[in-house]
Motif scaffolding. Sequence first.
Motif, short mmCIF file in Angstrom:
data_model
loop_
_atom_site.label_atom_id
_atom_site.label_comp_id
_atom_site.label_asym_id
_atom_site.label_seq_id
_atom_site.Cartn_x
_atom_site.Cartn_y
_atom_site.Cartn_z
N LEU A 375 -74.69 79.82 -39.32
CA LEU A 375 -74.20 79.40 -40.62
C LEU A 375 -72.94 80.14 -41.07
O LEU A 375 -72.47 79.93 -42.18
N ASP A 376 -72.42 81.02 -40.23
CA ASP A 376 -71.26 81.81 -40.61
C ASP A 376 -69.98 81.01 -40.45
O ASP A 376 -69.91 80.09 -39.64
N PRO A 377 -68.91 81.37 -41.18
CA PRO A 377 -67.65 80.62 -41.08
C PRO A 377 -66.97 80.92 -39.74
O PRO A 377 -67.10 82.02 -39.21
N TRP A 378 -66.22 79.96 -39.25
CA TRP A 378 -66.26 78.58 -39.74
C TRP A 378 -67.33 77.86 -38.97
O TRP A 378 -67.35 77.90 -37.75
N SER A 379 -68.27 77.29 -39.66
CA SER A 379 -69.48 76.76 -39.04
C SER A 379 -69.13 75.66 -38.04
O SER A 379 -68.35 74.78 -38.31
N SER A 380 -69.74 75.73 -36.89
CA SER A 380 -69.51 74.75 -35.83
C SER A 380 -70.80 74.59 -35.05
O SER A 380 -71.61 75.50 -34.97
N THR A 381 -70.97 73.43 -34.47
CA THR A 381 -72.18 73.20 -33.68
C THR A 381 -72.00 73.55 -32.22
O THR A 381 -72.92 73.38 -31.43
N THR A 382 -70.81 74.02 -31.83
CA THR A 382 -70.54 74.28 -30.42
C THR A 382 -70.74 75.75 -30.08
O THR A 382 -70.62 76.63 -30.92
N LEU A 383 -71.06 75.98 -28.82
CA LEU A 383 -71.09 77.31 -28.24
C LEU A 383 -70.06 77.35 -27.12
O LEU A 383 -69.89 76.37 -26.41
N PRO A 384 -69.36 78.47 -26.90
CA PRO A 384 -69.40 79.69 -27.71
C PRO A 384 -68.73 79.50 -29.06
O PRO A 384 -67.84 78.66 -29.22
N ARG A 385 -69.14 80.29 -30.04
CA ARG A 385 -68.63 80.22 -31.39
C ARG A 385 -67.60 81.33 -31.58
O ARG A 385 -67.85 82.48 -31.25
N PRO A 386 -66.43 81.00 -32.14
CA PRO A 386 -65.41 82.04 -32.35
C PRO A 386 -65.87 83.11 -33.35
O PRO A 386 -66.83 82.92 -34.10
N LEU A 463 -79.80 72.84 -22.63
CA LEU A 463 -80.05 71.63 -23.38
C LEU A 463 -78.87 70.68 -23.20
O LEU A 463 -77.75 71.13 -22.94
N PRO A 464 -79.08 69.37 -23.34
CA PRO A 464 -77.94 68.44 -23.21
C PRO A 464 -76.95 68.65 -24.34
O PRO A 464 -77.30 69.09 -25.44
N ILE A 465 -75.69 68.31 -24.09
CA ILE A 465 -74.65 68.56 -25.08
C ILE A 465 -74.81 67.66 -26.30
O ILE A 465 -74.21 67.93 -27.35
N SER A 466 -75.60 66.60 -26.19
CA SER A 466 -75.86 65.77 -27.36
C SER A 466 -76.74 66.51 -28.37
O SER A 466 -76.73 66.21 -29.56
N ILE A 467 -77.53 67.47 -27.89
CA ILE A 467 -78.41 68.27 -28.75
C ILE A 467 -77.77 69.62 -29.06
O ILE A 467 -77.80 70.08 -30.20
N ARG A 468 -77.21 70.27 -28.05
CA ARG A 468 -76.55 71.57 -28.25
C ARG A 468 -75.17 71.51 -27.63
O ARG A 468 -74.99 71.83 -26.45
N PRO A 469 -74.18 71.07 -28.38
CA PRO A 469 -72.83 70.92 -27.82
C PRO A 469 -72.26 72.26 -27.36
O PRO A 469 -72.47 73.30 -27.99
N THR A 470 -71.53 72.22 -26.27
CA THR A 470 -70.83 73.39 -25.76
C THR A 470 -69.37 73.02 -25.49
O THR A 470 -69.05 71.84 -25.28
N LEU A 471 -68.52 74.02 -25.51
CA LEU A 471 -67.14 73.82 -25.12
C LEU A 471 -67.09 73.74 -23.60
O LEU A 471 -67.36 74.73 -22.92
N TRP A 472 -66.75 72.57 -23.08
CA TRP A 472 -66.89 72.32 -21.65
C TRP A 472 -66.22 73.37 -20.79
O TRP A 472 -66.80 73.86 -19.82
N GLU A 473 -64.99 73.71 -21.13
CA GLU A 473 -64.22 74.61 -20.27
C GLU A 473 -64.56 76.08 -20.51
O GLU A 473 -64.02 76.95 -19.83
N TYR A 474 -65.44 76.35 -21.48
CA TYR A 474 -65.91 77.71 -21.70
C TYR A 474 -67.40 77.85 -21.37
O TYR A 474 -68.02 78.83 -21.77
N ASP A 475 -67.92 76.89 -20.63
CA ASP A 475 -69.34 76.96 -20.27
C ASP A 475 -69.65 78.17 -19.41
O ASP A 475 -70.79 78.66 -19.40
N HIS A 476 -68.66 78.69 -18.68
CA HIS A 476 -68.88 79.87 -17.85
C HIS A 476 -69.28 81.09 -18.68
O HIS A 476 -69.94 82.00 -18.19
N SER A 477 -68.89 81.11 -19.97
CA SER A 477 -69.24 82.25 -20.82
C SER A 477 -70.71 82.22 -21.25
O SER A 477 -71.22 83.21 -21.76
N LEU A 478 -71.39 81.08 -21.06
CA LEU A 478 -72.81 80.96 -21.38
C LEU A 478 -73.68 81.17 -20.15
O LEU A 478 -74.90 81.17 -20.25
#
Length: 543
Positions: A375-386, A463-478
Motif C-alpha cells: 500500500l506504500d507510494p506509489w502503489s502498483s500491482t507489479t513486482l518488483p516494486r520501486p 502465480l500467473p501474471i493475471s493474478i500477480r503481475p510482474t515486470l517481465w524483463e525484471y523477473d530475474h530479480s524475483l
Amino acid sequence: MVNQMRAAIVKVFSTKHSLTLPAAALNYIEQVLQENEIPDDEWIVGLEFWAREYLKGEDSSSLVSLPALKKAYESLQLGTNEDSQTADPSEINVESHFSVIDSFDMPPVHFDPVRGGFTTSKTKPSVAGSAAARSAFLRERWGIIKEIILRNENFTPPAIGGHDRSNYLKLTSTRNLLGRAGQLFLLFGMLARDPEGRLCLEDGDGRVVLDMQDAVPGEGLFTEGCMVLVEGEYTIDETVRVLAMGHPPSEKRDVARGLHGHVDFLGGGAMSLKEEQKYIPTILANTQVSFVILSDVWLDHPRCLPALKKLFEGYAEAVEYRPMAFVLCGNFCQKGWEGEGGLKRYTNGFNALTDLLLSFPLLHSSHFIFVPGPLDPWSSTTLPRPAIPPAFSSRLTQRIPRARFVSNPCRLRYFGMELVICREDLMGKMVRNLVGVKKDEGEVDMKRYLVQTILDQTHLSPLPISIRPTLWEYDHSLRLYPMPSAVVLADKYERYELTYEGCHVFNPGRFVGSGGEGGGEFEWSMYYPATGRSERSALTLDQ
C-alpha cells in the motif's frame, strides 16, 4: 625506490607469468606495497604469492583486471589458500563485505537452454517490457527447473547399462502423447487455463487438458502458474487423467553454486563456491553480527513511534552488540497513501522517524533499510516494486548517513551469504488461488507448504501474471536460484520460522498489527548470519 618497486612488479607479473598490467592495476599493487611497508627484499616473494593467487581465480585473464586483482589480495589476507597459514578471522572488516542490492540494479541474467547455463544480457531491462519478454521469462523459469529435475538422481540414468537403467524416471513431452492413449506418462510443465477455462499443463512443445478427478496432490500449494510434475494416463479424449501431482525437486545452494559460481547474479562480482567457503571462519567468528527485521511499521499509528523509541533505546545500550542493519518493511501507514490526507500522513510519519533516529547517534553506524509494502507510494500491482519516492525519503537519507530506500524485494549480501527480503501478502494470494492441496488426516501445515512451494518453484511469486503481475524483463530479480541462504517473507500472516533444504525462511510478524491496537506486544525478528537462524523479539509498552 618507486622505479625499483615497479621493476619488481613487472618482473613477477609480466616477465615470469606473462600478465599484462594496466595502469590502474599497477598503481594498486604499488599502493598496497607502500601502505603495508613491505621491505624491498620481500617484494619478489610477496608478489609471487599474489600472482599465483590471481591465476587461481576463475575470472583471471592475461589482461589483469582490477576487481580480480583485489579479490586475489583479499584471499591472501584471509590466509585460506594452500600456501599460507590461516589468518585471524576477527581481523577482517565485516562491514566491507556487506551490501544491499536493489532489484532494479541486479544484472539481467538469463538462462540459455542450449548451453544449460546463464548469460548476462548487454541490454538494460525496460519497465515496459518487449513483446518477446512476455513469454521469454516463463520459458526461462521452465528451463531452469527442468535442468534441476534432470540433474536429480531419480531422473538420471545409470552411466553403465543394466537392470537399473529402466527404473529411473523419464519425462515425456506433450508433443509425444498423440496416438498413445491408455499409457501412463510423467509430464513436466506449468499449470494454466486454456481459452475454454479448463485446467491444462503447458510445456515447451504444447499443452494438454488435465482431468483432476482422481488426482492426489503431493506436499505444497498448487496454483495456476506453478511448474509441476504430473503422472497420469493419456485418454482417447486427448486429456490426461491425473493420478499424482507434485512440485519439482529443489536443488541445494551449494550444488547450484558449484555449477554456476562464476555467474554474477547480484551485481557485486561473482564469487565461486571455493572462495565463498574461505569466508566461513570469519562468519562463524563474528557471532555478534545481526540484522533486525520489522514489518508493518505503521508510522501514523499513535503507539508505533513510542515502541520504536523503546526498541532503539535497547539496541543503543548494547555497546558490543549493535545490529549491523535495521530492515523496516511497509506498509508505513495503516491505510496506504491514497485517500484524503494520505500523502501528508506519510510526510509527517517519516519526518517524525527522522527526528527519532537523530536522537540515537550511537546507532548511526548501523544500516537502515526501508522496503515498501503493497500500500506504500506509489502503489502498483507489479513486482518488483520501486523504492518509496524521494519526496518522502530525502530528509531521512540526508540526515541519517546509512539510510537507504530500496525496492521490494531486495537482497542483503554478507560475505558469500544472500538474504532475500520480500514484503508481500503471499499466503493469502496462494490460498485464494489453489488448484489443489494434499489432504492430510491431521491439520495441514500451510506455513511449511508455502515455504516448500516457493523454494521448489525457485521464484517468489509462482502465480500467473493475471493474478500477480510482474515486470517481465525484471523477473530475474524475483528468482530464488541459486537457493538463497535465507528468505524473509514479511506477510500479514502469523509469524513463523523454519528451514527447508538448508534455506532458513521466516516471517517476522506485524510490528504494530500484532498487538499495537490494544497495547499488546510489538514483535520483530533478529537474524544471525553466524548461525543462519532467526529469533523472535518483542516488547510491550507501559499503559
